[in-house]
Design a protein around this motif. Sequence first.
Motif, short mmCIF file in Angstrom:
data_model
loop_
_atom_site.label_atom_id
_atom_site.label_comp_id
_atom_site.label_asym_id
_atom_site.label_seq_id
_atom_site.Cartn_x
_atom_site.Cartn_y
_atom_site.Cartn_z
N TYR A 100 -11.85 -7.83 -22.00
CA TYR A 100 -11.10 -7.77 -20.76
C TYR A 100 -9.84 -7.08 -21.17
O TYR A 100 -9.13 -6.30 -20.41
N ASP A 101 -9.44 -7.01 -22.37
CA ASP A 101 -8.04 -6.06 -22.51
C ASP A 101 -8.47 -4.55 -22.75
O ASP A 101 -7.67 -3.94 -22.39
N GLU A 102 -9.72 -4.49 -22.98
CA GLU A 102 -10.14 -3.02 -22.89
C GLU A 102 -9.98 -2.44 -21.38
O GLU A 102 -9.67 -1.41 -21.24
N LEU A 103 -10.74 -3.51 -20.60
CA LEU A 103 -10.82 -3.26 -19.12
C LEU A 103 -9.43 -3.07 -18.65
O LEU A 103 -9.53 -2.11 -17.73
N ARG A 104 -8.47 -3.93 -18.98
CA ARG A 104 -7.34 -3.89 -18.33
C ARG A 104 -6.63 -2.37 -18.71
O ARG A 104 -5.93 -2.03 -17.83
N LEU A 105 -6.81 -2.01 -19.74
CA LEU A 105 -6.33 -0.64 -20.20
C LEU A 105 -6.93 0.38 -18.99
O LEU A 105 -5.96 1.33 -18.56
N TYR A 106 -8.15 0.42 -18.67
CA TYR A 106 -8.60 1.26 -17.81
C TYR A 106 -7.85 1.05 -16.38
O TYR A 106 -7.70 1.66 -15.54
N MET A 107 -7.81 -0.41 -16.00
CA MET A 107 -7.43 -0.83 -14.82
C MET A 107 -5.95 -0.36 -14.42
O MET A 107 -5.59 -0.41 -13.11
N HIS A 108 -5.27 -0.33 -15.69
CA HIS A 108 -3.95 0.22 -15.27
C HIS A 108 -3.94 1.23 -14.31
O HIS A 108 -2.99 1.39 -13.60
N GLY A 109 -4.64 2.33 -14.90
CA GLY A 109 -4.47 3.44 -13.92
C GLY A 109 -5.37 3.52 -12.73
O GLY A 109 -5.05 4.24 -11.92
N SER A 110 -6.54 2.84 -12.86
CA SER A 110 -7.33 2.76 -11.70
C SER A 110 -7.00 1.91 -10.53
O SER A 110 -7.44 2.06 -9.41
N ALA A 111 -6.11 1.26 -10.92
CA ALA A 111 -5.80 -0.09 -9.90
C ALA A 111 -4.32 -0.63 -9.73
O ALA A 111 -3.78 -0.57 -8.74
N ALA A 112 -4.04 -0.79 -11.22
CA ALA A 112 -2.34 -1.39 -10.94
C ALA A 112 -1.45 -0.28 -10.47
O ALA A 112 -0.59 -0.63 -9.81
N VAL A 113 -1.72 1.07 -10.81
CA VAL A 113 -0.64 2.08 -10.30
C VAL A 113 -0.85 2.11 -8.89
O VAL A 113 -0.11 2.74 -8.12
N ILE A 114 -1.98 1.88 -8.20
CA ILE A 114 -2.14 1.72 -6.88
C ILE A 114 -1.08 0.86 -6.05
O ILE A 114 -0.58 1.22 -5.42
N GLY A 115 -0.98 -0.38 -6.78
CA GLY A 115 -0.10 -1.39 -6.25
C GLY A 115 1.26 -0.87 -6.33
O GLY A 115 2.17 -1.00 -5.51
N LEU A 116 1.64 -0.10 -7.35
CA LEU A 116 2.78 0.21 -7.74
C LEU A 116 3.24 1.53 -6.74
O LEU A 116 4.42 1.76 -6.31
N GLN A 117 2.28 2.37 -6.51
CA GLN A 117 2.58 3.46 -5.57
C GLN A 117 2.94 2.88 -4.28
O GLN A 117 3.55 3.49 -3.41
N MET A 118 2.26 1.80 -3.82
CA MET A 118 2.48 1.17 -2.62
C MET A 118 3.96 0.68 -2.34
O MET A 118 4.43 0.57 -1.13
N LEU A 119 4.53 -0.16 -3.14
CA LEU A 119 5.85 -0.63 -3.52
C LEU A 119 6.65 0.10 -2.46
O LEU A 119 7.41 -0.49 -1.57
N PRO A 120 7.00 1.29 -2.79
CA PRO A 120 8.17 2.23 -2.06
C PRO A 120 7.77 2.19 -0.68
O PRO A 120 8.58 2.36 0.41
N VAL A 121 6.69 2.39 -0.29
CA VAL A 121 6.19 2.42 1.19
C VAL A 121 6.28 1.05 1.73
O VAL A 121 6.95 0.80 2.94
N LEU A 122 5.93 -0.06 1.28
CA LEU A 122 5.90 -1.28 1.81
C LEU A 122 7.30 -1.70 1.74
O LEU A 122 7.77 -2.56 2.97
N GLY A 123 8.17 -1.54 0.78
CA GLY A 123 9.56 -2.04 0.85
C GLY A 123 9.66 -3.58 0.45
O GLY A 123 8.67 -4.26 0.55
N THR A 124 10.50 -3.79 -0.37
CA THR A 124 10.95 -5.07 -1.06
C THR A 124 12.32 -5.92 -0.67
O THR A 124 13.11 -5.27 -0.53
N VAL A 125 12.28 -7.21 -0.58
CA VAL A 125 13.63 -7.77 -0.31
C VAL A 125 14.15 -8.13 -1.66
O VAL A 125 15.08 -8.89 -1.83
#
Length: 333
Positions: free
Chosen positions: A137-162
Motif C-alpha cells: 500500500y505504501d507503493e500504491l500511495r506514491l502512485y495515488m498522490h499524483g493520480s488522485a490526491a492532487v485532484i482533491g488539491l486542485q479542487m480546493l481553490p475552486v470549492l473554497g474553504t472556511v
Amino acid sequence: MSRRELDAAGITAPALRDAYERCRRLNARHGRTYFLATRLLPAARRPAVHALYGFARWADDIVDDLGGPATPAQRARALDRLEARLRQALGGSPPDGEPVVLAVADTAARYAIEPAHFTDFMASMRSDLTVGGYASYDELRLYMHGSAAVIGLQMLPVLGTVVPRAEAAPHAAALGVAFQLTNFLRDVGEDLDRGRVYLPTDLLAAHGVDRDLLRWSRSTGCPDRRITAALRAGEDLTRAVYRQAAPGLAMLDPVARPCIRAAFVLYGSILDAIADGGYAVLHRRAVVSRRRRAAVAADGLTRLAAARLAARRHAGSAPALTGSRPIPAEEPG
C-alpha cells in the motif's frame, strides 16, 4: 445549462467557451457520479470542475484505451505532447490544438492552482504505461498522490474553504484517494484486462490470492472465497480512507459542501453495491441504483437550498473564504 454556467463564470471568448463545453461533455459522458455531484455546485464554479475532470479524463484515455491500436511507445509520446502543451499553456502561451488544455490552463490561472499538481498527475499517468502492480500500500500511495490526491488539491481553490487551505488539504487529498480506491475495487476486472492489478500484492497474498487466480476467476466466471476475502479487505482499507477524508467536508465553503457530500455518499454507495453483489467485480460491474442516485441528488438540493438561504441571512458575518473566487484572467480573443 452549459451557457448559463459559462455566463456565470464570466467566460465569454468563443474558443474558451467551446473548450469548456468539450470538458463538460467528457464529464457528463464518462463521470456520471462526479457529474451529478457537480450539478450541486454554484453555476459559476462548475466550468472549472469540468475542466479539471476533462483534462484528467483526456490523459487517462491516452493511457487506458483498451484494445486501441496505439503501442505503449506511441502512448508515451502522446502523453509527452500533452504535457508539453499543458506546460506551454500554464506558462501563458495558447496551446496548440488542444481545447481541453486550453480550458484547464484557464482554470489553473483563474484559481491559482499550483502547476506542481499537474506535473505530479502526469508522472502517475506515465507510470501506468510501464507499471502493472504495486507490492504494498505504501507503493500504491506514491502512485495515488499524483493520480488522485492532487485532484482533491486542485479542487480546493475552486470549492473554497472556511479554514486555512493548508488545514483542509490533507482531507481533500484523502478524499481523492478514497474515490480512486473505490474505482480500483469496482474495476478490478477491467484493469486486469489491461495488465494491471492496483490492489497491493501483499494485501492479496495475505488471503492467498495472486494474479493467476484473478485471471482464472475472470476468464471462467467462477468466484473464489480467497478473492472475496481480499476484496473485503480492500473495502475495509478504502472505508478507512473515507473516514480520514470526512472531517474536510465541514471545512468547505457551505455552498460547496452539498456537492462534495453527494460525491462522498455516492462513491461510498459503490462500495455498498460491491458488497451487496457478493464482491463479484471480476465478473460484473457494481452499479449504484438510479433510485439511490436520485435520493442523494434530492438530499443535495435540499442542503444546497439551506446553505444558500443561510448565506443570504448571514451575509457579512460568515467566515472569510479561502479560494472559490477566481482571479480575473485575460481570455484569448
